[in-house]
Enzyme design. Structure first.
Site, PDB file in Angstrom:
ATOM      1  N   HIS A  85       0.845  -1.197   0.000  1.00 28.16           N
ATOM      2  CA  HIS A  85       0.000   0.000   0.000  1.00 28.16           C
ATOM      3  C   HIS A  85       0.873   1.236   0.000  1.00 28.16           C
ATOM      4  O   HIS A  85       1.988   1.226   0.510  1.00 28.16           O
ATOM      5  CB  HIS A  85      -0.981   0.005   1.174  1.00 28.16           C
ATOM      6  N   HIS A 115       1.071   5.254   1.003  1.00 29.39           N
ATOM      7  CA  HIS A 115       0.517   6.348   1.797  1.00 29.39           C
ATOM      8  C   HIS A 115       0.679   7.631   0.998  1.00 29.39           C
ATOM      9  O   HIS A 115       1.745   7.901   0.446  1.00 29.39           O
ATOM     10  CB  HIS A 115       1.285   6.507   3.118  1.00 29.39           C
TER      11      HIS A 115
END
Length: 106
Positions: free
Chosen positions: A92, A94
């Site tokens: 993922h 950010h």
């Protein structure tokens, strides 16, 4: 939160972006691939993942361009592995901003 899907702010057939449930800045989004294709972390990516990784970076930039609070800049961050601060083993990205960021993660 098992079984519940976060409210997306951006979605296409490859990626989903949503607000982080534990924000570290006024704007803190997470961008994930819908199919992680074995990428539990960036260091696990293979040559076959190049197109998806490029797409994720494109979408991160698009979110930056389209979010007024990020007009003055933002940070893209990927944690990789235990010493990199990774706690969720699904790749993922950010997207962090909305304030003047100092050096360091946030």
């Amino acid at each position: 939160m098992a079984g519940r899907r976060p409210i997306s702010l951006q979605e296409d057939e490859y990626a989903l972006a949503f607000k982080d449930i534990s924000p570290q800045a006024p704007i803190h989004y997470l961008l994930i691939p819908k199919d992680r294709e074995g990428m539990t972390q960036l260091s696990k990516a293979t040559e076959e993942n190049k197109a998806l990784l490029g797409h994720l970076m494109y979408v991160a930039g698009k979110i930056g361009r389209e979010t007024p609070e990020l007009a003055k800049g933002y940070r893209i961050l990927i944690n990789d592995g235990e010493f990199g601060g990774q706690t969720v083993y699904h790749l993922h990205i950010h997207i962090i901003g909305g304030k003047q960021l100092g050096w360091g993660p946030f």
